[in-house]
Structures are given as structure tokens and as C-alpha cells.
Scaffold this active site. Structure first.
Site, short mmCIF file in Angstrom:
data_model
loop_
_atom_site.label_atom_id
_atom_site.label_comp_id
_atom_site.label_asym_id
_atom_site.label_seq_id
_atom_site.Cartn_x
_atom_site.Cartn_y
_atom_site.Cartn_z
N ASN A 10 25.95 -27.54 -12.50
CA ASN A 10 26.97 -26.99 -13.41
C ASN A 10 26.85 -25.47 -13.36
OD1 ASN A 10 28.61 -26.22 -15.53
ND2 ASN A 10 27.20 -26.93 -17.13
N LYS A 12 28.71 -23.28 -14.76
CA LYS A 12 29.18 -22.60 -15.99
C LYS A 12 30.10 -21.43 -15.61
CE LYS A 12 24.90 -24.01 -18.11
NZ LYS A 12 24.04 -23.93 -19.27
N HIS A 98 30.13 -31.17 -22.72
CA HIS A 98 28.91 -30.35 -22.57
C HIS A 98 28.60 -29.69 -23.91
CE1 HIS A 98 26.22 -27.13 -21.34
NE2 HIS A 98 25.98 -27.85 -20.25
N GLU A 100 27.71 -26.83 -24.71
CA GLU A 100 28.32 -25.50 -24.92
C GLU A 100 29.77 -25.63 -25.35
OE1 GLU A 100 27.13 -23.82 -21.14
OE2 GLU A 100 25.06 -23.85 -21.84
N GLU A 170 21.26 -34.30 -22.44
CA GLU A 170 20.90 -32.88 -22.38
C GLU A 170 20.46 -32.40 -23.76
OE1 GLU A 170 22.78 -30.85 -18.79
OE2 GLU A 170 24.17 -30.61 -20.44
N GLY A 176 18.98 -23.98 -20.73
CA GLY A 176 18.93 -22.53 -20.49
C GLY A 176 17.76 -21.85 -21.18
N SER A 216 16.95 -27.24 -18.23
CA SER A 216 15.94 -26.50 -17.48
C SER A 216 15.29 -27.30 -16.36
CB SER A 216 14.89 -25.92 -18.44
OG SER A 216 15.52 -25.05 -19.38
C1 PEP Z 1 23.38 -27.41 -18.25
O1 PEP Z 1 24.13 -26.47 -18.36
O2 PEP Z 1 23.87 -28.54 -18.27
C2 PEP Z 1 21.95 -27.16 -18.14
C3 PEP Z 1 21.15 -28.18 -18.22
O3 PEP Z 1 21.54 -25.86 -17.95
P1 PEP Z 1 20.05 -25.37 -17.53
O4 PEP Z 1 19.66 -26.19 -16.33
O5 PEP Z 1 20.22 -23.91 -17.18
O6 PEP Z 1 19.17 -25.61 -18.69
#
Ligand code: PEP
Length: 254
Positions: A10, A12, A98, A100, A170, A176, A216
Site C-alpha cells: 500500500n 498511500k 483502511h 487511515e 491491521e 507506520g 510495520s
Molecule cells: C498500512 O498502511 O497498511 C501499513 C501497514 O503501513 P506500515 O507497513 O507502514 O505500518
């Protein structure tokens, strides 16, 4: 037997069209020796880069996804993108819900549900994200939050639809932040999700559904996560922005 793993990136709000072409070209080189019958690889670039990425991917098995979409086909929805538009540029998948989108842009379980129904009716396979915040985890509410997201998000979907979708657990506190859930913490929730799916849609359907872990994910932690029975892949943010780290995750995760 475990399901075919999927490693999804992803991006973003990263990558201009030029940068996106470079990233994908680099990725294709890095994964040249990967057996793609054994792993699905997917990228979700920003909308403006979808066409360029599709063109660069030409002939490769790497799948393309949108990061979000509106449920309507067209209309007065400034700033939105429709399922038809995603299909036209070659998307086969779309990320829905998601955290976000939920936290920063007011996405609710109800809009998630509308989007899922629309994705199915337009032949896009959704990747539905669910996960708890740190506050919810510390209050002992992790499974009730996930359960509500599943109940409301998947409301009215048929077993046939649900078994063709992908879920992503998630934990918001791991996105992040560099703080990954331990394989045990993740597996506990993945197993809960699998149990919920069995109770609603039966064992045969539930066993087909891939549940990815996101938060992460890095080359150093993917193997431990993938060793768990109910973890079927990764949804990768930051580490998908570099061809070598994403390719390493693909290789170690499959
Ligand atoms: C994501 O945006 O779905 C995500 C898991 O980001 P990151 O791997 O940067 O934590």
C-alpha cells in the site's frame, strides 16, 4: 493446508508517476526469480499512478489495486473515484476501510459495507482492513472492535462473496510506528477472525479466506508472522516503497 500467501504493498500518498514507474521496474527486476504460482504480489499505488504502473507491469503477474473507492459509478462526488474508473485502468482489487480512511476521512462500518457491495457488483476483489487502536486494545476491547467491524462491514454479503475476498488485520498502533504486533499477538486476532468466519460462513468458506497482517511489516519480521497458522500474507506500507525491501518481504514471506 495453508492458503496461497499474498504480499500487498500500500503506497498511500507516495510516488509521482515517474517515481512509480521506477519503483515498479525495480520491483520486477528484484522479483524476477520468484515463483508467482506460490505467492500473489499486489501493489496499490495512488490513483494518478495507476495507469503508468499498469503499463509498466504489462505481462507480469503482479496485481493492481486501488487504495479506496466510492460505491457509486459516477456522480457529484468531488475528489472521489469510482469502481468503473479503477476497473478501466486495470485494477483487480481495491483496499476498503483502511484505518487511515476510517480515522482521518470519516469512513464508517456502514460506508465500508456499501463499498464492499459495490466492489463485488463491479468485479473488484476487496481487501477489507480491520483493527483496533491502542486505547481499545488496552481497554480489552480488541476482539469486540474487530467483531463489530466484521459484522457491520460484511453485513448482507453472501458466503460466495465473502470467500472470494481478502481480509487484513491491521492493529492501528502498529501502522507506520515501527512497532509490529508479535507473531503471537497477531495470530491470536487472526484465529479470532477465522473463528468468526467459520461461525458465519462455515468451515469450507472460512478456510479459503486469506487474512493478511499489516503493521510495520519488514523483511526482518515477515517470516515469524507467516509461520503462524492463520496469517496468510502481509499488507505492507512503508517497506513497500523500496523495491529491495518489498521484494525481500515477498521472498521471505512465500
Ligand atoms: C498500512 O498502511 O497498511 C501499513 C501497514 O503501513 P506500515 O507497513 O507502514 O505500518
Amino acid at each position: 493446508m495453508k492458503r496461497k500467501p499474498m504480499i500487498a504493498g500500500n503506497w498511500k500518498m507516495h510516488m509521482t508517476t515517474k517515481e512509480a514507474r521506477e519503483l515498479v521496474s525495480g520491483l520486477l527486476q528484484e522479483i524476477g526469480d520468484v515463483d508467482t504460482t506460490a505467492v500473489d504480489i499486489l501493489v496499490a499505488p495512488p490513483y494518478t499512478a495507476l495507469s503508468a504502473v499498469k503499463e509498466t507491469l504489462s505481462g507480469s503477474p503482479v496485481l493492481l489495486a486501488g487504495q479506496n473507492m466510492h460505491w457509486e459509478e459516477k456522480g457529484a462526488f468531488t475528489g472521489e473515484i469510482s469502481p468503473l474508473m479503477l476497473k478501466e485502468v486495470g485494477c483487480t482489487h481495491v483496499i476498503i476501510g483502511h484505518s487511515e480512511r476510517r480515522q482521518l476521512f470519516g469512513e464508517t462500518n456502514e460506508t465500508v459495507n456499501q463499498k464492499l457491495k459495490s466492489a463485488f457488483s463491479h468485479g473488484l476483489a476487496p481487501i477489507l482492513c480491520v483493527g483496533e487502536s491502542l486505547e481499545q486494545r488496552e481497554a480489552g476491547r480488541t476482539t469486540s472492535v474487530i467483531e463489530e467491524e466484521l459484522e457491520k462491514g460484511l453485513n448482507g454479503l453472501t458466503t460466495e462473496q465473502v470467500q472470494s475476498m481478502i481480509l487484513a488485520y491491521e492493529p492501528i498502533w502498529a501502522i507506520g510506528t515501527g512497532k509490529t504486533a508479535s507473531p503471537e499477538q497477531a495470530e491470536e486476532v487472526h484465529a479470532f477472525i477465522r473463528k468468526w468466519l467459520i461461525s458465519k460462513h462455515g468451515e469450507a468458506a472460512a478456510e479459503k479466506i486469506r487474512v493478511l497482517y499489516g503493521g510495520s511489516v519488514k523483511p526482518e519480521n515477515i517470516e515469524g508472522l507467516m509461520a503462524k497458522e492463520n496469517i496468510d500474507g502481509g499488507l505492507v506500507g512503508g517497506a513497500s516503497l523500496k523495491a529491495d525491501s518489498f521484494a525481500q518481504i515477498v521472498k521471505r514471506g512465500s
